[in-house]
Design an enzyme around this catalytic site. Structure first.
Site, short mmCIF file in Angstrom:
data_model
loop_
_atom_site.label_atom_id
_atom_site.label_comp_id
_atom_site.label_asym_id
_atom_site.label_seq_id
_atom_site.Cartn_x
_atom_site.Cartn_y
_atom_site.Cartn_z
N ARG A 122 0.87 -1.17 0.00
CA ARG A 122 0.00 0.00 0.00
C ARG A 122 0.90 1.23 0.00
NH1 ARG A 122 -3.70 -2.63 -1.53
NH2 ARG A 122 -5.62 -3.13 -0.44
N GLU B 286 -3.28 7.55 -4.58
CA GLU B 286 -3.68 6.98 -5.89
C GLU B 286 -5.03 7.50 -6.34
OE1 GLU B 286 -3.65 2.73 -5.57
OE2 GLU B 286 -1.61 2.74 -4.81
N HIS C 125 -0.89 0.50 -9.93
CA HIS C 125 -1.51 -0.47 -8.99
C HIS C 125 -2.11 -1.66 -9.76
CE1 HIS C 125 -3.45 -0.93 -4.76
NE2 HIS C 125 -3.11 -2.12 -5.28
O1 A2R Z 1 1.61 -10.73 11.63
P1 A2R Z 1 2.85 -11.34 11.09
O2 A2R Z 1 4.00 -11.42 12.02
O3 A2R Z 1 2.59 -12.65 10.38
O4 A2R Z 1 3.36 -10.35 9.91
C1 A2R Z 1 2.55 -9.97 8.84
C2 A2R Z 1 3.14 -8.70 8.26
N1 A2R Z 1 2.75 -7.53 9.04
C3 A2R Z 1 3.63 -6.69 9.60
N2 A2R Z 1 4.96 -6.69 9.61
C4 A2R Z 1 5.59 -5.70 10.30
N3 A2R Z 1 4.93 -4.72 10.95
C5 A2R Z 1 3.58 -4.68 10.97
N4 A2R Z 1 2.95 -3.71 11.60
C6 A2R Z 1 2.87 -5.69 10.27
N5 A2R Z 1 1.57 -5.98 10.08
C7 A2R Z 1 1.51 -7.10 9.34
O5 A2R Z 1 2.64 -8.65 6.93
C8 A2R Z 1 2.64 -10.90 7.63
O6 A2R Z 1 3.94 -11.45 7.54
C9 A2R Z 1 2.41 -9.97 6.45
C10 A2R Z 1 1.01 -10.04 5.86
O7 A2R Z 1 0.78 -11.32 5.38
P2 A2R Z 1 -0.68 -11.86 5.03
O8 A2R Z 1 -1.61 -11.51 6.12
O9 A2R Z 1 -0.54 -13.29 4.65
O10 A2R Z 1 -1.14 -10.98 3.80
P3 A2R Z 1 -0.93 -11.22 2.23
O11 A2R Z 1 -2.01 -12.08 1.70
O12 A2R Z 1 0.47 -11.63 1.98
O13 A2R Z 1 -1.18 -9.75 1.67
C11 A2R Z 1 -0.41 -8.65 2.14
C12 A2R Z 1 -0.87 -7.33 1.57
C13 A2R Z 1 -2.36 -7.06 1.52
O14 A2R Z 1 -2.90 -6.72 2.76
C14 A2R Z 1 -2.47 -5.94 0.52
O15 A2R Z 1 -2.32 -4.70 1.15
C15 A2R Z 1 -1.28 -6.17 -0.37
O16 A2R Z 1 -0.54 -7.24 0.23
O17 A2R Z 1 -1.70 -6.52 -1.65
#
Ligand code: A2R
Length: 309
Positions: free
Chosen positions: A225, A254, A272
């Site tokens: 993002r 965007e 995007h």
């Molecule tokens: O919660 P964790 O430890 O599994 O880490 C997640 C990480 N994450 C963060 N890392 C550092 N600081 C933060 N504040 C933080 N919040 C979240 O991002 C996890 O490793 C990763 C997200 O992975 P998923 O939930 O599997 O999401 P996905 O499907 O990989 O998609 C990620 C993003 C979407 O939300 C859209 O914004 C974009 O990709 O297209």
């Protein structure tokens, strides 16, 4: 038929299935003051989400289906409070967004835009061979957010002999090197790839300090993002040479992209399109509709957001 509010667009295949099950109200043509209390379902996307004033005008809302994995434009706390189910489209876009990340990285390393312009402008014929570029092989890549897509990026980079570092909130059961500090990871990486969700916890997490740690030879790739990166600090670092290159698919405001970014030779900019292929959008569209129809049928869904599980 139940009433569905449509925010943003949908593919013809989605519309065909939705029109068979719902009375459709398109946001732009709808007076929510008149029909808001009839709406039980919303179909939206990660960019438009559901604005708080729209959510407030739908007293009988039961479900929001988001066409996209990122749902930071939907207030899931409020949805939960009201018992509204929220779904998204995880997994079906992992490989595509990973391709976009690798594409941007390779385009930065091999100066694809510069060399394409070199051929088209006739410079090759007039001035001879183009200047050399850098090899993308055997680089150290730091992944910010080793989730579903982050892992797919690591998998796609494996044939390039890449060493993977990662930073996320928690350490994973993987062989890559974990960093609990993002700046330290950026310092040790040649490339930083951002693929966390948006929202308050990641807002401008890639700040001036992280960008400067990545350094003059470093490359920043953002397919998450726009809010994740401090765009002003990024522009300053790219202009002053504190950062080498940036490949960006997402931006703070965007579809507005700051002219300063467009004017820089060391950027590759995409509108995007991380998941934007016919095949992947079809899979995302199908899942978006599957969730709505299953909810209509028996009140369950296939892919709720974590807050609604
Ligand atoms: O919660 P964790 O430890 O599994 O880490 C997640 C990480 N994450 C963060 N890392 C550092 N600081 C933060 N504040 C933080 N919040 C979240 O991002 C996890 O490793 C990763 C997200 O992975 P998923 O939930 O599997 O999401 P996905 O499907 O990989 O998609 C990620 C993003 C979407 O939300 C859209 O914004 C974009 O990709 O297209």
């Amino acid at each position: 038929m139940p009433d569905l509010l449509m925010i943003g667009g949908a593919t013809p295949a989605m519309m065909e299935r939705l029109e068979a099950a719902f009375t459709i109200h398109r946001l732009a043509d709808t007076d929510l003051g008149a029909v808001g209390d009839k709406i039980t379902h919303v179909a939206t996307n990660g960019h438009d989400g559901v604005k708080p004033e729209i959510m407030a005008s739908l007293p009988n809302l039961k479900m929001i289906s988001c066409y996209g994995v990122g749902y930071d434009a939907i207030d899931t706390v409020e949805a939960n409070k009201r018992g509204v189910m929220v779904t998204h489209t995880p997994n079906v876009l992992n490989a595509e967004v990973a391709t976009t990340a690798v594409l941007l990285m390779l385009a930065c390393y091999r100066e694809v835009l510069r060399d394409d312009a070199y051929v088209r402008s006739g410079q090759w014929e007039k001035q001879g061979n183009a200047p050399l570029t850098r090899s993308a092989d055997d680089q150290i890549v730091g992944i910010l957010g080793l989730g579903r897509i982050g892992q797919a990026i690591a998998d796609k980079l494996a044939p390039w002999g890449t060493k993977i570092l990662y930073h996320s909130r928690s350490k994973k059961d993987v062989s890559y090197t974990y960093y609990d500090n993002l700046t330290n990871m950026a310092r040790d990486a040649d490339v930083l790839i951002c693929i966390t969700p948006g929202g308050p916890s990641t807002n401008k997490i890639v700040n001036a300090e992280v960008i400067e740690a990545l350094g003059p030879e470093g490359t920043l790739i953002n397919v998450s993002r726009g809010s994740v990166v401090d765009e002003t600090a990024l522009i300053d670092a790219l202009q002053s040479g504190k950062l080498g290159w940036a490949g960006l698919d997402v931006f703070e405001a965007e579809p507005h992209v700051p002219e300063a970014l467009s004017n820089l030779p060391n950027t590759v900019l995409l509108p995007h399109v991380g998941s934007g292929t016919v095949e992947t959008r079809a899979a995302m569209g199908a899942l978006t509709v599957d969730n709505l129809l299953q909810h209509l049928e028996n009140g369950t869904v296939k892919t709720p957001v974590p807050e609604c599980q």
